[in-house]
Design a protein around this motif. Structure first.
Motif, mmCIF file in Angstrom:
data_model
loop_
_atom_site.group_PDB
_atom_site.id
_atom_site.type_symbol
_atom_site.label_atom_id
_atom_site.label_comp_id
_atom_site.label_asym_id
_atom_site.label_seq_id
_atom_site.Cartn_x
_atom_site.Cartn_y
_atom_site.Cartn_z
ATOM 1 N N SER A 198 0.890 -1.300 0.093
ATOM 2 C CA SER A 198 -0.061 -0.066 -0.005
ATOM 3 C C SER A 198 0.755 1.135 0.214
ATOM 4 C CB SER A 198 -1.023 0.042 1.275
ATOM 5 O OG SER A 198 -1.872 -1.080 1.190
ATOM 6 N N ILE A 199 2.107 1.475 0.901
ATOM 7 C CA ILE A 199 2.982 2.488 0.573
ATOM 8 C C ILE A 199 3.395 2.548 -0.580
ATOM 9 C CG2 ILE A 199 4.831 3.280 1.783
ATOM 10 C CD1 ILE A 199 2.373 3.733 3.722
ATOM 11 N N ASN A 200 3.863 1.436 -0.891
ATOM 12 C CA ASN A 200 4.688 1.587 -2.434
ATOM 13 C C ASN A 200 3.632 2.277 -3.339
ATOM 14 O OD1 ASN A 200 7.154 0.484 -1.327
ATOM 15 N ND2 ASN A 200 6.403 -1.446 -2.141
ATOM 16 N N GLU A 201 2.370 1.918 -3.443
ATOM 17 C CA GLU A 201 1.598 2.481 -4.411
ATOM 18 C C GLU A 201 1.258 3.796 -4.177
ATOM 19 O OE1 GLU A 201 -1.995 0.082 -3.986
ATOM 20 O OE2 GLU A 201 -1.122 -1.747 -4.824
ATOM 21 N N VAL A 202 1.229 4.263 -2.785
ATOM 22 C CA VAL A 202 1.072 5.798 -2.450
ATOM 23 C C VAL A 202 2.108 6.522 -3.118
ATOM 24 C CG1 VAL A 202 1.133 7.258 -0.519
ATOM 25 C CG2 VAL A 202 -0.370 5.389 -0.325
ATOM 26 N N VAL A 203 3.504 5.984 -2.937
ATOM 27 C CA VAL A 203 4.659 6.703 -3.284
ATOM 28 C C VAL A 203 4.700 6.775 -5.066
ATOM 29 C CG1 VAL A 203 7.113 6.531 -3.411
ATOM 30 C CG2 VAL A 203 5.915 6.220 -1.398
ATOM 31 N N VAL A 204 4.221 5.865 -5.651
ATOM 32 C CA VAL A 204 4.119 5.958 -7.084
ATOM 33 C C VAL A 204 3.175 6.931 -7.425
ATOM 34 C CG1 VAL A 204 3.305 4.570 -9.243
ATOM 35 C CG2 VAL A 204 4.790 3.312 -7.332
ATOM 36 N N THR A 205 1.925 6.858 -6.765
ATOM 37 C CA THR A 205 1.032 8.039 -6.971
ATOM 38 C C THR A 205 1.353 9.229 -6.483
ATOM 39 O OG1 THR A 205 -0.683 6.419 -6.486
ATOM 40 C CG2 THR A 205 -1.653 8.501 -6.723
ATOM 41 N N LEU A 206 2.010 9.532 -5.624
ATOM 42 C CA LEU A 206 2.536 10.606 -5.271
ATOM 43 C C LEU A 206 3.293 11.377 -5.949
ATOM 44 C CD1 LEU A 206 3.820 11.169 -1.370
ATOM 45 C CD2 LEU A 206 5.150 11.944 -3.291
ATOM 46 N N ARG A 207 4.265 10.557 -6.588
ATOM 47 C CA ARG A 207 5.311 11.220 -7.522
ATOM 48 C C ARG A 207 4.777 11.313 -8.722
ATOM 49 N NH1 ARG A 207 10.290 11.288 -5.726
ATOM 50 N NH2 ARG A 207 10.910 10.066 -3.801
ATOM 51 N N GLN A 208 3.762 10.961 -9.378
ATOM 52 C CA GLN A 208 2.864 11.240 -10.450
ATOM 53 C C GLN A 208 2.233 12.610 -10.263
ATOM 54 O OE1 GLN A 208 0.198 7.708 -11.143
ATOM 55 N NE2 GLN A 208 1.907 6.676 -12.316
ATOM 56 N N GLN A 209 1.664 12.717 -8.873
ATOM 57 C CA GLN A 209 0.826 13.959 -8.846
ATOM 58 C C GLN A 209 1.797 14.998 -8.490
ATOM 59 O OE1 GLN A 209 -1.945 12.647 -5.963
ATOM 60 N NE2 GLN A 209 -3.342 12.006 -7.424
ATOM 61 N N HIS A 210 3.085 14.762 -7.766
ATOM 62 C CA HIS A 210 4.136 15.732 -7.392
ATOM 63 C C HIS A 210 5.395 15.623 -7.647
ATOM 64 C CE1 HIS A 210 0.908 17.244 -4.399
ATOM 65 N NE2 HIS A 210 0.672 16.328 -4.323
ATOM 66 N N PRO A 211 5.713 16.043 -8.899
ATOM 67 C CA PRO A 211 7.353 15.787 -9.430
ATOM 68 C C PRO A 211 8.307 16.080 -8.574
ATOM 69 C CG PRO A 211 5.745 16.658 -11.132
ATOM 70 C CD PRO A 211 4.992 16.606 -9.895
ATOM 71 N N ILE A 212 7.917 17.179 -7.895
ATOM 72 C CA ILE A 212 8.554 17.830 -6.746
ATOM 73 C C ILE A 212 7.917 17.563 -5.505
ATOM 74 C CG2 ILE A 212 10.170 19.820 -5.736
ATOM 75 C CD1 ILE A 212 10.446 20.674 -8.553
ATOM 76 N N ILE A 213 8.430 17.026 -4.590
ATOM 77 C CA ILE A 213 7.876 16.711 -3.155
ATOM 78 C C ILE A 213 8.377 17.880 -2.348
ATOM 79 C CG2 ILE A 213 7.586 15.057 -1.209
ATOM 80 C CD1 ILE A 213 7.897 12.902 -3.321
ATOM 81 N N HIS A 214 7.606 18.678 -1.888
ATOM 82 C CA HIS A 214 8.158 19.512 -0.797
ATOM 83 C C HIS A 214 7.982 18.985 0.737
ATOM 84 C CE1 HIS A 214 8.478 22.434 -3.943
ATOM 85 N NE2 HIS A 214 7.486 22.083 -4.177
ATOM 86 N N SER A 215 6.732 18.375 0.996
ATOM 87 C CA SER A 215 6.652 17.804 2.217
ATOM 88 C C SER A 215 5.709 16.637 2.317
ATOM 89 C CB SER A 215 6.079 18.751 3.143
ATOM 90 O OG SER A 215 4.727 19.433 2.886
ATOM 91 N N VAL A 216 6.025 15.632 3.311
ATOM 92 C CA VAL A 216 4.718 14.645 3.274
ATOM 93 C C VAL A 216 4.620 14.596 5.149
ATOM 94 C CG1 VAL A 216 4.744 12.074 3.334
ATOM 95 C CG2 VAL A 216 6.094 13.372 1.557
ATOM 96 N N VAL A 217 3.511 14.609 5.381
ATOM 97 C CA VAL A 217 3.122 14.398 6.629
ATOM 98 C C VAL A 217 2.118 13.215 6.935
ATOM 99 C CG1 VAL A 217 1.716 15.591 8.473
ATOM 100 C CG2 VAL A 217 2.624 16.914 6.573
#
Length: 274
Positions: A198-217
């Motif tokens: 589930s976390i791996n899937e979140v990270v894949v989606t996250l990087r698609q939506q946020h090419p530059i990650i500024h923060s993760v809470v």
């Protein structure tokens, strides 16, 4: 990252006297607004002084690459851009001998496309490294602050900011279930295989939506669960995100308890990203 082992020497410049405190109403400009990300060819620094209960008399002199930049009063902030690479930074309250510019200046490697939030520590010693804070925490404290405008910067390495408006992104929220994410093993709360997927899937989606990650809470919502268990869950999630190449310095943890109006069991772990 800031490291106490990095020290460089520098020259001397006059700074604003403590009497500037009396001119505070004329010392501020516009109110703080969240700064956009900068292009990858630049790095951005936001230095601020909170209006805390523990304040030291006198301005906080800010130095950039061994040059005087400004003197922050309580409730003031400054933001500026530099070229990526190694830079020396420091801000010291009540520094009449200007030792903060000549002694124990700390060198940090600032990366392109990144914004760093630095908070003036009212009790900071000259031997202490600058205090970096997470973007979310910094922007929360910065809400009432105003830009410091009364001093002329002599920091020659500061360059005009160029913002990457296209990469400014809204916040995304991912809702997960602790029942799926975690398992018990030898009395410890660990991430399950299904939780890892589930976390791996979140990270894949996250990087698609946020090419530059500024923060993760990571927000963990508990219905009376023991604090030790909450800590174990947080550690497991932080480790999983870090292993998935999310920089650890971008990750922060929030714990929340609820009695009424609690989210469903499928939504008691929330990951917020921007």
């Amino acid at each position: 990252m800031f490291n106490k082992s990095w020290i460089v020497a520098a020259g001397l410049l006059m700074v604003l006297p403590a009497s500037a405190m009396l001119q505070a109403p004329k010392a501020f400009g516009e109110k703080y607004k969240p700064v956009p990300p900068v292009v990858k060819e630049l790095t951005q620094v936001v230095y601020y002084r909170a209006n805390s209960d523990v304040l030291t008399e006198g301005p906080a002199n800010v130095y950039v690459d061994a040059r005087y930049h400004t003197s922050l009063l309580p409730g003031g902030f400054t933001s500026f851009c530099l070229k990526p690479g190694n830079h020396t930074l420091g801000a010291f309250v009540n520094d009449p001998l200007y030792r903060g510019k000549t002694e124990h200046l700390y060198q940090a490697e600032l990366r392109g496309g990144r914004t760093y939030y630095l908070r003036v520590d009212e009790q900071q010693h000259l031997t202490d490294a600058p205090r970096a804070v997470h973007r979310q925490h910094g922007e929360k404290e910065l809400k009432p602050n105003r830009r410091q405008v009364h001093a002329h910067s002599r920091a020659v390495t500061i360059v005009p900011c160029v913002f990457d408006r296209a990469s400014a992104q809204s916040e995304s929220q991912y809702l997960l279930s602790s029942q799926v994410l975690f398992k018990k093993d030898a009395g410890m709360t660990l991430l399950s295989d299904e939780g890892q997927n589930s976390i791996n899937e979140v990270v894949v989606t996250l990087r698609q939506q946020h090419p530059i990650i500024h923060s993760v809470v990571i927000r963990l919502i508990s219905r009376g669960e023991a604090q030790s268990i909450q800590q174990e869950k947080a550690k497991a999630l932080r480790t999983a995100l870090t292993l998935a190449a999310v920089p650890s310095e971008l990750i922060s943890i929030q714990f929340s308890s609820c009695v009424e109006s609690c989210p469903t069991a499928e939504q008691d772990v929330q990951i917020l990203a921007m």
